[in-house]
Design a protein around this motif. Structure first.
Motif, mmCIF file in Angstrom:
data_model
loop_
_atom_site.group_PDB
_atom_site.id
_atom_site.type_symbol
_atom_site.label_atom_id
_atom_site.label_comp_id
_atom_site.label_asym_id
_atom_site.label_seq_id
_atom_site.Cartn_x
_atom_site.Cartn_y
_atom_site.Cartn_z
ATOM 1 N N GLY A 185 -11.127 -0.798 16.654
ATOM 2 C CA GLY A 185 -11.889 -0.256 17.857
ATOM 3 C C GLY A 185 -11.825 1.077 18.347
ATOM 4 N N ILE A 186 -12.943 1.825 18.420
ATOM 5 C CA ILE A 186 -12.681 3.146 18.886
ATOM 6 C C ILE A 186 -13.533 3.178 20.394
ATOM 7 C CG2 ILE A 186 -13.394 5.779 18.956
ATOM 8 C CD1 ILE A 186 -11.372 4.704 16.637
ATOM 9 N N LEU A 187 -12.758 3.324 21.578
ATOM 10 C CA LEU A 187 -13.284 3.225 22.840
ATOM 11 C C LEU A 187 -13.072 4.620 23.339
ATOM 12 C CD1 LEU A 187 -11.731 -0.233 23.721
ATOM 13 C CD2 LEU A 187 -13.870 -0.134 22.659
ATOM 14 N N GLY A 188 -14.145 4.732 24.614
ATOM 15 C CA GLY A 188 -13.930 5.873 25.318
ATOM 16 C C GLY A 188 -15.060 5.974 26.256
ATOM 17 N N GLY A 244 -19.339 10.912 26.479
ATOM 18 C CA GLY A 244 -18.653 12.168 26.426
ATOM 19 C C GLY A 244 -17.219 12.415 25.891
ATOM 20 N N ALA A 245 -16.625 11.193 25.380
ATOM 21 C CA ALA A 245 -15.212 11.094 25.043
ATOM 22 C C ALA A 245 -14.818 12.181 23.665
ATOM 23 C CB ALA A 245 -14.479 9.913 25.140
ATOM 24 N N GLY A 246 -15.853 11.777 23.113
ATOM 25 C CA GLY A 246 -16.051 12.292 21.536
ATOM 26 C C GLY A 246 -15.956 11.380 20.366
ATOM 27 N N LYS A 247 -16.626 10.175 20.849
ATOM 28 C CA LYS A 247 -16.216 8.845 19.674
ATOM 29 C C LYS A 247 -17.691 9.245 18.679
ATOM 30 C CE LYS A 247 -17.478 5.755 22.595
ATOM 31 N NZ LYS A 247 -17.958 6.800 23.929
ATOM 32 N N THR A 248 -18.450 9.618 19.054
ATOM 33 C CA THR A 248 -19.786 9.960 17.921
ATOM 34 C C THR A 248 -19.285 11.041 17.198
ATOM 35 O OG1 THR A 248 -21.415 8.734 19.373
ATOM 36 C CG2 THR A 248 -22.259 10.212 17.751
ATOM 37 N N THR A 249 -18.874 12.249 17.757
ATOM 38 C CA THR A 249 -18.419 13.455 17.141
ATOM 39 C C THR A 249 -17.366 12.890 16.092
ATOM 40 O OG1 THR A 249 -19.225 14.675 19.122
ATOM 41 C CG2 THR A 249 -17.506 15.637 17.144
ATOM 42 N N ALA A 250 -16.561 12.115 16.453
ATOM 43 C CA ALA A 250 -15.402 11.708 15.605
ATOM 44 C C ALA A 250 -16.096 10.988 14.284
ATOM 45 C CB ALA A 250 -14.513 10.856 16.181
ATOM 46 N N VAL A 251 -16.954 9.989 14.511
ATOM 47 C CA VAL A 251 -17.513 9.280 13.432
ATOM 48 C C VAL A 251 -18.497 10.416 12.419
ATOM 49 C CG1 VAL A 251 -19.304 7.771 12.809
ATOM 50 C CG2 VAL A 251 -17.688 7.248 14.739
ATOM 51 N N ARG A 252 -18.871 11.283 12.919
ATOM 52 C CA ARG A 252 -19.920 12.177 12.334
ATOM 53 C C ARG A 252 -19.129 13.191 11.615
ATOM 54 N NH1 ARG A 252 -25.254 12.915 13.345
ATOM 55 N NH2 ARG A 252 -25.095 15.099 12.469
ATOM 56 N N VAL A 253 -17.774 13.527 11.918
ATOM 57 C CA VAL A 253 -16.791 14.018 11.205
ATOM 58 C C VAL A 253 -16.458 13.094 9.920
ATOM 59 C CG1 VAL A 253 -14.467 15.201 11.071
ATOM 60 C CG2 VAL A 253 -16.112 15.801 12.914
ATOM 61 N N LEU A 254 -15.929 12.017 10.254
ATOM 62 C CA LEU A 254 -15.388 11.135 9.529
ATOM 63 C C LEU A 254 -16.367 10.771 8.274
ATOM 64 C CD1 LEU A 254 -13.088 8.866 11.625
ATOM 65 C CD2 LEU A 254 -12.203 10.771 10.114
ATOM 66 N N ASP A 308 -6.577 -3.008 16.008
ATOM 67 C CA ASP A 308 -5.990 -2.075 16.726
ATOM 68 C C ASP A 308 -7.215 -1.433 17.608
ATOM 69 O OD1 ASP A 308 -3.205 -1.707 15.921
ATOM 70 O OD2 ASP A 308 -3.989 -1.965 14.155
ATOM 71 N N ILE A 309 -6.870 -0.804 18.517
ATOM 72 C CA ILE A 309 -7.786 0.130 19.389
ATOM 73 C C ILE A 309 -7.241 1.531 19.714
ATOM 74 C CG2 ILE A 309 -8.621 0.072 21.783
ATOM 75 C CD1 ILE A 309 -8.866 -2.796 21.841
ATOM 76 N N VAL A 310 -8.144 2.471 19.574
ATOM 77 C CA VAL A 310 -7.793 3.891 19.780
ATOM 78 C C VAL A 310 -8.836 4.257 21.080
ATOM 79 C CG1 VAL A 310 -8.023 6.126 19.111
ATOM 80 C CG2 VAL A 310 -7.395 4.387 17.469
ATOM 81 N N LEU A 311 -8.326 4.505 22.174
ATOM 82 C CA LEU A 311 -8.839 4.942 23.507
ATOM 83 C C LEU A 311 -9.068 6.561 23.204
ATOM 84 C CD1 LEU A 311 -10.250 4.320 25.939
ATOM 85 C CD2 LEU A 311 -8.119 4.306 27.236
ATOM 86 N N ILE A 312 -10.184 6.865 23.131
ATOM 87 C CA ILE A 312 -10.430 8.385 22.809
ATOM 88 C C ILE A 312 -10.761 8.923 24.498
ATOM 89 C CG2 ILE A 312 -11.869 10.408 21.902
ATOM 90 C CD1 ILE A 312 -11.874 8.866 19.194
ATOM 91 N N ASP A 313 -10.430 9.830 24.898
ATOM 92 C CA ASP A 313 -10.697 10.543 26.098
ATOM 93 C C ASP A 313 -10.407 12.122 26.052
ATOM 94 O OD1 ASP A 313 -11.365 10.501 28.547
ATOM 95 O OD2 ASP A 313 -9.389 10.326 29.591
ATOM 96 N N GLN A 314 -11.588 12.648 26.300
ATOM 97 C CA GLN A 314 -11.660 14.110 26.249
ATOM 98 C C GLN A 314 -11.110 14.683 25.033
ATOM 99 O OE1 GLN A 314 -9.016 15.081 29.807
ATOM 100 N NE2 GLN A 314 -10.892 15.495 30.883
#
Length: 323
Positions: free
Chosen positions: A36-39, A42-52, A206-212
């Motif tokens: 689970g990717i949380l945040g 504006g934390a960067g979650k969607t950008t991370a998905v687009r890169v991956l 598992d959870i990854v909390l993305i912030d900034q």
């Protein structure tokens, strides 16, 4: 025992003009798990998905998905993944069956295998009875299930779900959850971004909390809850007793109380393991606070999220929870 990672990134950086979306993002998602990717927004979650998923190139850093480098071999990454975005990608004028058969042809599933796989997925997602209807007549939950089915035509090694249940009713949400559990049970790695904390609690190993733009906190739901201790909550008989109750909890926990006016509830994180519910009740009684209910329990993932993403913590002002 060697751990196999389906998604692995180190130091991912991405800027959009003056916006620094990713600031050295590190991820390690084990094969066959739900991450689970949380945040906050504006934390960067969607950008991370687009890169991956190879839709956006990183400025620096490395990432592999299903063992393939997202920069050097994006084609292999795309062949190994499925993606369900925030908006359904199905054609409303085509029937459910026609949508899946079209996607099968686009994915070069040859001969009778494409229609057979489409029918298999329609049955699996409880869409057989509606398979001949235009997708525009489907409910929101049905369209999301059809969209998810389309992303599974090639049996992906890694499935990216970007807020898959946003706007769905509880019944439709539960159907998506069941599908995700089934996929993970069959060995598919699922990377799930969501705004629903209950969803991550229900599904994620598992959870990854993305912030900034960084992975601020990682762990299982239980580990994240253990990081902030217990949660003390008091429901008072009258709204005028909320501030006195907050003062008692502030003194006992040293944490900033949260006021929920709709429920007449006051809560605070309790990191002291020696704090007990009888002591809380005694102190409230001594302060003359009329209590309807009191509890000392493990925190919810929502409370963990609010605590760990609070960038301006303060021990004195009382925070009010939005209704």
């Amino acid at each position: 025992m060697t751990t196999t990672y389906a998604v692995l990134s180190e130091g991912l950086e991405k800027r959009f003009g003056q916006v620094h979306a990713l600031r050295g993002l590190d991820l390690a998602v084990e094969q066959g798990t739900v991450c689970g990717i949380l945040g906050p927004n504006g934390a960067g979650k969607t950008t991370a998905v687009r890169v991956l998923t190879t839709l956006t190139a990183p400025d620096s850093g490395t990432a592999t998905v299903a063992g393939h480098d997202v920069r050097r071999d994006p084609g292999a990454v795309r062949r190994a993944i499925g993606v369900t975005g925030q908006s359904a990608s199905v054609d409303g004028e085509l029937s459910g069956r026609e949508n899946l058969r079209l996607f099968a042809r686009l994915l070069r599933i040859r001969g009778a295998a494409g229609p057979a796989r489409a029918d298999e997925l329609l049955e699996r997602f409880d869409l057989t009875d509606a398979a001949g209807r235009p997708a525009r007549t489907y409910s929101g939950g049905m369209r999301r299930r059809l969209d998810l089915a389309a992303s599974l035509l090639v049996r992906p090694e890694v499935l990216f779900l970007d807020e898959p249940t946003t706007g769905l009713d509880p019944h439709s949400r539960n159907q998506i959850w069941d599908a995700v559990r089934d996929l993970a049970g069959r060995g598919t790695t699922v990377l799930l971004t969501t705004q629903y904390l209950e969803e991550a609690d229900q599904l994620a190993d598992d959870i990854v909390l993305i912030d900034q733009g960084r992975a601020a906190v990682t762990g299982t739901p239980a580990e994240l809850k253990a990081r902030i201790g217990s949660y003390a909550e008091v429901v008072v008989a009258d709204a005028s007793a909320m501030l006195p109750a907050a003062a008692v909890l502030d003194q006992l926990t040293g944490a900033e109380p949260v006021l929920d006016h709709e429920r007449r509830a006051v809560g605070a994180v309790a990191t002291d393991p020696s704090l007990t519910l009888p002591r809380i009740v005694r102190e409230l009684d001594a302060a003359g606070v009329p209590v309807v209910d009191a509890s000392l329990r493990p925190p919810t993932l929502d409370e963990v999220f609010l605590r760990l993403t609070d960038r301006n913590p303060s021990p004195s002002p009382l925070k009010e929870r939005a209704a």
